[in-house]
Design a protein around this motif. Structure first.
Motif, PDB file in Angstrom:
ATOM      1  N   LEU A  39      13.031  -3.637 -92.301  1.00 48.95           N
ATOM      2  CA  LEU A  39      12.464  -2.360 -91.860  1.00 48.95           C
ATOM      3  C   LEU A  39      10.949  -2.397 -91.679  1.00 48.95           C
ATOM      4  O   LEU A  39      10.362  -1.410 -91.211  1.00 48.95           O
ATOM      5  CB  LEU A  39      12.815  -1.257 -92.864  1.00 48.95           C
ATOM      6  N   GLU A  40      10.300  -3.500 -92.012  1.00 49.37           N
ATOM      7  CA  GLU A  40       8.835  -3.576 -91.917  1.00 49.37           C
ATOM      8  C   GLU A  40       8.362  -3.099 -90.549  1.00 49.37           C
ATOM      9  O   GLU A  40       8.894  -3.485 -89.518  1.00 49.37           O
ATOM     10  CB  GLU A  40       8.354  -5.005 -92.139  1.00 49.37           C
ATOM     11  N   THR A  61       6.187   4.550 -91.834  1.00 47.40           N
ATOM     12  CA  THR A  61       5.671   3.187 -91.940  1.00 47.40           C
ATOM     13  C   THR A  61       6.256   2.518 -93.185  1.00 47.40           C
ATOM     14  O   THR A  61       6.226   3.097 -94.272  1.00 47.40           O
ATOM     15  CB  THR A  61       4.128   3.193 -92.026  1.00 47.40           C
ATOM     16  N   PHE A  62       6.787   1.314 -92.972  1.00 48.02           N
ATOM     17  CA  PHE A  62       7.376   0.515 -94.053  1.00 48.02           C
ATOM     18  C   PHE A  62       6.545  -0.747 -94.239  1.00 48.02           C
ATOM     19  O   PHE A  62       6.113  -1.358 -93.249  1.00 48.02           O
ATOM     20  CB  PHE A  62       8.813   0.114 -93.701  1.00 48.02           C
ATOM     21  N   ASP A  63       6.342  -1.168 -95.498  1.00 44.86           N
ATOM     22  CA  ASP A  63       5.571  -2.385 -95.772  1.00 44.86           C
ATOM     23  C   ASP A  63       6.443  -3.630 -95.594  1.00 44.86           C
ATOM     24  O   ASP A  63       7.616  -3.535 -95.207  1.00 44.86           O
ATOM     25  CB  ASP A  63       4.912  -2.327 -97.154  1.00 44.86           C
ATOM     26  N   GLY A  66       9.868  -3.632 -96.978  1.00 43.65           N
ATOM     27  CA  GLY A  66      10.778  -2.598 -96.505  1.00 43.65           C
ATOM     28  C   GLY A  66      10.652  -1.288 -97.264  1.00 43.65           C
ATOM     29  O   GLY A  66      11.494  -0.417 -97.147  1.00 43.65           O
ATOM     30  N   LYS A  67       9.584  -1.138 -98.020  1.00 45.71           N
ATOM     31  CA  LYS A  67       9.361   0.092 -98.789  1.00 45.71           C
ATOM     32  C   LYS A  67       8.615   1.103 -97.922  1.00 45.71           C
ATOM     33  O   LYS A  67       7.605   0.774 -97.308  1.00 45.71           O
ATOM     34  CB  LYS A  67       8.565  -0.225-100.043  1.00 45.71           C
ATOM     35  N   LEU A  68       9.134   2.327 -97.859  1.00 41.53           N
ATOM     36  CA  LEU A  68       8.474   3.397 -97.122  1.00 41.53           C
ATOM     37  C   LEU A  68       7.151   3.709 -97.803  1.00 41.53           C
ATOM     38  O   LEU A  68       7.115   3.996 -98.996  1.00 41.53           O
ATOM     39  CB  LEU A  68       9.370   4.639 -97.092  1.00 41.53           C
ATOM     40  N   THR A  69       6.052   3.628 -97.055  1.00 41.60           N
ATOM     41  CA  THR A  69       4.727   3.839 -97.648  1.00 41.60           C
ATOM     42  C   THR A  69       4.010   5.066 -97.113  1.00 41.60           C
ATOM     43  O   THR A  69       3.174   5.631 -97.802  1.00 41.60           O
ATOM     44  CB  THR A  69       3.818   2.611 -97.419  1.00 41.60           C
ATOM     45  N   THR A  91      14.199   2.204-101.010  1.00 41.46           N
ATOM     46  CA  THR A  91      14.793   1.832 -99.739  1.00 41.46           C
ATOM     47  C   THR A  91      15.832   0.760-100.029  1.00 41.46           C
ATOM     48  O   THR A  91      15.511  -0.259-100.639  1.00 41.46           O
ATOM     49  CB  THR A  91      13.736   1.255 -98.776  1.00 41.46           C
ATOM     50  N   ILE A 100      17.375   5.696 -97.780  1.00 39.54           N
ATOM     51  CA  ILE A 100      15.985   5.911 -98.184  1.00 39.54           C
ATOM     52  C   ILE A 100      15.972   7.190 -99.011  1.00 39.54           C
ATOM     53  O   ILE A 100      16.409   8.243 -98.532  1.00 39.54           O
ATOM     54  CB  ILE A 100      15.055   6.044 -96.966  1.00 39.54           C
TER      55      ILE A 100
END
Length: 153
Positions: A39-40, A61-63, A66-69, A91, A100
């Motif tokens: 998901l980045e 925006t995902f890092d 794949g974490k939603l930031t 996520t 999510i």
């Protein structure tokens, strides 16, 4: 005795090398990447039903993990609001299924969807779980259809 000790060290060293190489091939030395890493990047949110965010340009925006930031919303008349997402957001990607979960003061917002084969869109539903102040009851509000489309990775 010194020759025997030297032979034992070489034998142990060779055995250890073989074991390390065998485990390296099994991803025990290097852990596999988190499936959510797919998901980045930045994704465009498109709601199926007009609602409070009608006309807004909403991006997630995902890092690299794949974490939603961050969630950003640009108003139709101009102006942008950005929300840094709390660390407690999760996520999960399991095959093509994406979940999510974003905690809020009153419960959780949960997006559940299916990742396309080309990994450039996710189609699903966004719902809201409300935790009542007594803590004894959770109410899940009906979801709204939502599609996320990759803008950049």
């Amino acid at each position: 005795r010194p020759v025997r000790s030297l032979l034992m060290r070489r034998l142990l060293g060779s055995t250890l090398s073989v074991v390390v190489l065998a485990f390296a091939g099994c991803n025990l030395v290097t852990p596999p990447a988190d499936p959510a890493a797919v998901l980045e990047g930045t994704w465009q949110a498109e709601f199926a039903e007009p609602g409070d965010l009608e006309g807004y340009d909403v991006q997630l925006t995902f890092d690299a993990d794949g974490k939603l930031t961050q969630i950003t919303a640009e108003a139709p008349a101009g102006g942008t609001a950005s929300l840094d997402v709390p660390d407690t957001t999760t996520t999960v990607v399991d095959g093509d299924q994406v979940t999510i979960t974003v905690p809020s003061a009153t419960g959780e917002r949960i997006f559940e969807g299916s990742l396309s084969a080309d990994e450039n869109s996710i189609t699903g539903s966004l719902s809201q779980e409300l935790q009542l102040p007594s803590g004894d009851l959770t109410v899940t509000l009906p979801g709204s259809d939502l599609t996320l489309t990759r803008l950049e990775s």
